[in-house]
Design an enzyme around this catalytic site. Structure first.
Site, PDB file in Angstrom:
ATOM      1  N   PHE A  73       0.828  -1.216   0.000  1.00 17.02           N
ATOM      2  CA  PHE A  73       0.000   0.000   0.000  1.00 17.02           C
ATOM      3  C   PHE A  73       0.860   1.264   0.000  1.00 17.02           C
ATOM      4  O   PHE A  73       0.344   2.369   0.016  1.00 17.02           O
ATOM      5  CB  PHE A  73      -0.975  -0.004   1.186  1.00 17.02           C
TER       6      PHE A  73
ATOM      7  N   HIS B 212      10.852 -13.260  -0.908  1.00 18.89           N
ATOM      8  CA  HIS B 212      10.721 -13.111  -2.368  1.00 18.89           C
ATOM      9  C   HIS B 212      11.933 -13.827  -2.953  1.00 18.89           C
ATOM     10  O   HIS B 212      13.060 -13.376  -2.797  1.00 18.89           O
ATOM     11  CB  HIS B 212      10.725 -11.628  -2.747  1.00 18.89           C
TER      12      HIS B 212
ATOM     13  N   HIS C 142       4.684 -16.033  -3.627  1.00 20.24           N
ATOM     14  CA  HIS C 142       4.368 -16.063  -5.060  1.00 20.24           C
ATOM     15  C   HIS C 142       5.236 -17.039  -5.868  1.00 20.24           C
ATOM     16  O   HIS C 142       5.991 -16.639  -6.760  1.00 20.24           O
ATOM     17  CB  HIS C 142       4.367 -14.676  -5.701  1.00 20.24           C
TER      18      HIS C 142
ATOM     19  N   ASP D 112      -0.415  -9.771  -3.522  1.00 21.25           N
ATOM     20  CA  ASP D 112       0.734  -8.971  -3.982  1.00 21.25           C
ATOM     21  C   ASP D 112       0.253  -7.667  -4.625  1.00 21.25           C
ATOM     22  O   ASP D 112       0.862  -7.174  -5.575  1.00 21.25           O
ATOM     23  CB  ASP D 112       1.606  -9.788  -4.954  1.00 21.25           C
TER      24      ASP D 112
ATOM     25  N   GLY E  49       4.260  -5.287 -11.167  1.00 20.29           N
ATOM     26  CA  GLY E  49       3.232  -5.498 -10.150  1.00 20.29           C
ATOM     27  C   GLY E  49       1.843  -5.194 -10.673  1.00 20.29           C
ATOM     28  O   GLY E  49       1.662  -4.333 -11.531  1.00 20.29           O
TER      29      GLY E  49
HETATM   30  O1  DOR Z   1       5.736  -7.369  -9.181  1.00 13.36           O
HETATM   31  C1  DOR Z   1       5.995  -7.078  -8.016  1.00 13.36           C
HETATM   32  N1  DOR Z   1       5.740  -5.849  -7.521  1.00 13.36           N
HETATM   33  N2  DOR Z   1       6.552  -8.002  -7.250  1.00 13.36           N
HETATM   34  C2  DOR Z   1       7.020  -7.708  -6.030  1.00 13.36           C
HETATM   35  O2  DOR Z   1       7.510  -8.577  -5.371  1.00 13.36           O
HETATM   36  C3  DOR Z   1       6.960  -6.324  -5.524  1.00 13.36           C
HETATM   37  C4  DOR Z   1       5.840  -5.601  -6.124  1.00 13.36           C
HETATM   38  C5  DOR Z   1       5.888  -4.118  -5.846  1.00 13.36           C
HETATM   39  O3  DOR Z   1       6.227  -3.747  -4.711  1.00 13.36           O
HETATM   40  O4  DOR Z   1       5.612  -3.324  -6.739  1.00 13.36           O
END
Ligand code: DOR
Length: 443
Positions: free
Chosen positions: A65, A181, A235, A306, A325
């Site tokens: 967040f 991770h 993940h 995630d 992400g």
């Molecule tokens: O794709 C991802 N985005 N994987 C992650 O582990 C972190 C996340 C992010 O914080 O944007």
């Protein structure tokens, strides 16, 4: 019964510890105090759950967040608002914020920011780094902390513990399960040439390939065993890791994501471009099928989202300058109910993945079950409601979902946290009153 309650949920099909039952639930002072026929009970609030299935509150143990962060972006208020609209009652927030959550002061700051702003109950990860590795035994016990998060591969932000010596140091510090991770950062650096400017997003799983994930998870499991430390591997994306992790169920729990269970390469990159870009990447269908097999065999312990609220502007930068992400905290429940309706998993398995599993992995007190003495947290779902997931519905400041336009069967209709109805039929009831989750290991 002539007792009086703050809340009774009547006429629903309730997921009790003994299985699905046509019964009622009574909550007083935030705690479940009765399961049985409460048709005649006096209650300040009576929730008629006719046609609904009453599940234990859904726990999302992986959200980003970005609190603290820039004011126009996601924060704990908007992130948890999306969570309750999606039927989520508890979130654990990741530490790769700016600045990262790596000290006692920053942890205390996050907990105080959450009071009066978080719609869900919450906890925060403490980020592991080579600099704080020695202090983690103390940091992991801070109030509001769900445990340590270690990035073995670089993702969004600067947190990284790449080499064996530092990983071992983190694993020796403290006792609680370490959440990881797992991508091999050395291999990512060696192969970064593959994704120079102008590369296609479909190169993402070529660069961050199966070997990158397997190498890291193999190293992690060896080091965790040497350190006699439990780990939670986030993940997981490859068939090879599912097979490997099945050999290490004594020390390793496993999370998978709806993104990896739902989408597959190359189709997702052709259709969504950088909106499908995440770490670890979405891979070909054979991996997706292995994740499903692992989930139904019990190798997988939970599902998180995630949720990564990168803005559309950021996501539309040319690959690889686009951040990794996908948003997700609001879409987990509808996506998983839809998978259930398509025969991919049973309701029992869904509840284990979304509610009981995360509570067990982290030792979250009074969460994850509808049982007397537990918190009055419920996710009320209509198993048969037909809806379409759309960007308009997404409360996240990012304002998009990779599942925009997807028709689903199954929808969250109500979210109740410690006996307070916070969402009913898509409407929020404030104010936000989320509290920190407590954990067995830091009682
Ligand atoms: O794709 C991802 N985005 N994987 C992650 O582990 C972190 C996340 C992010 O914080 O944007």
């Amino acid at each position: 019964m002539s007792e009086s309650f703050d809340l009774v949920i009547v006429n629903g099909a309730v997921f009790t510890p003994g299985g699905l039952a046509r019964t009622d639930v009574g909550v007083r002072d935030g705690t479940i105090v009765a399961i049985g026929d409460l048709a005649q009970a006096k209650a300040a609030t009576r929730y008629d759950a006719t046609g609904l299935t009453v599940l234990p509150g859904v726990i999302d143990e992986q959200v980003h967040f970005r609190e603290p962060g820039p004011v126009h972006k996601e924060d704990l208020e908007s992130g948890t608002r999306g969570a309750v609209l999606g039927g989520v009652t508890v979130v654990f927030e990741m530490p790769n914020t700016d600045p990262p959550t790596t000290t006692a002061e920053r942890m205390a700051d996050k907990v105080s920011r959450a009071h009066g702003r978080a719609w869900t109950d919450f906890a925060f990860y403490i980020g592991a780094s080579p600099e704080n590795a020695e202090e983690l035994a103390t940091l992991e016990r801070l109030p509001g902390c769900c445990g340590i998060k270690m990035f073995m591969g670089s993702s969004t932000g600067s947190l990284l513990v790449a080499d064996d010596a530092n990983v071992a140091c983190v694993l020796r510090s403290g006792n609680r399960r370490v959440t990881v991770h797992s991508e091999d950062d050395m291999r990512l650096s060696e192969r970064a040439e593959m994704v120079k400017d102008g590369a296609d997003p479909s190169m993402h799983p070529e660069w961050r390939d199966v070997e990158t994930a397997v190498r890291s998870t193999t190293r992690l499991l060896k080091l965790a065993r040497e350190a006699r430390r439990r780990v939670h591997v986030l993940h997981v994306t490859t068939a090879e890791e599912i097979a490997l992790l099945a050999q290490h169920k004594d020390i390793a729990t496993v999370e998978v994501l709806p993104q990896h269970l739902t989408l597959a390469a190359p189709e997702c990159y052709e259709r969504l471009g950088t909106y499908a870009q995440m770490n670890p990447p979405i891979r070909e269908a054979r991996h997706r099928e292995a994740l499903w097999a692992g989930l139904n065999a019990g190798i997988v312990d939970c599902i998180g989202s995630d949720h990564a609220p990168h803005t559309k502007e950021e996501k539309e930068r040319p690959y690889p300058r686009s951040p990794s992400g996908l948003t997700g905290v609001q879409t987990t429940v509808p996506l998983m109910l839809n998978h259930m309706n398509n025969g991919k998993l049973s309701l029992d398995r869904l509840v284990d993945m979304l509610c009981t599993g995360p509570a067990r992995i982290f030792g979250a007190i009074r969460k994850g079950r509808i049982a007397v003495g537990y918190d009055g947290d419920f996710t009320l779902v209509d198993l048969k409601a037909k809806r379409t997931i759309t960007n308009d519905w997404i409360a996240s400041r990012a304002g998009w979902t990779a599942f925009d336009g997807m028709d689903v069967t199954g929808w969250p209709m109500g979210t109740i946290i410690r006996g307070r109805v916070v969402m009913r039929d898509g409407e929020l009831t404030g104010p936000p009153m989320g509290q920190p989750v407590r954990f067995l290991e830091t009682l």
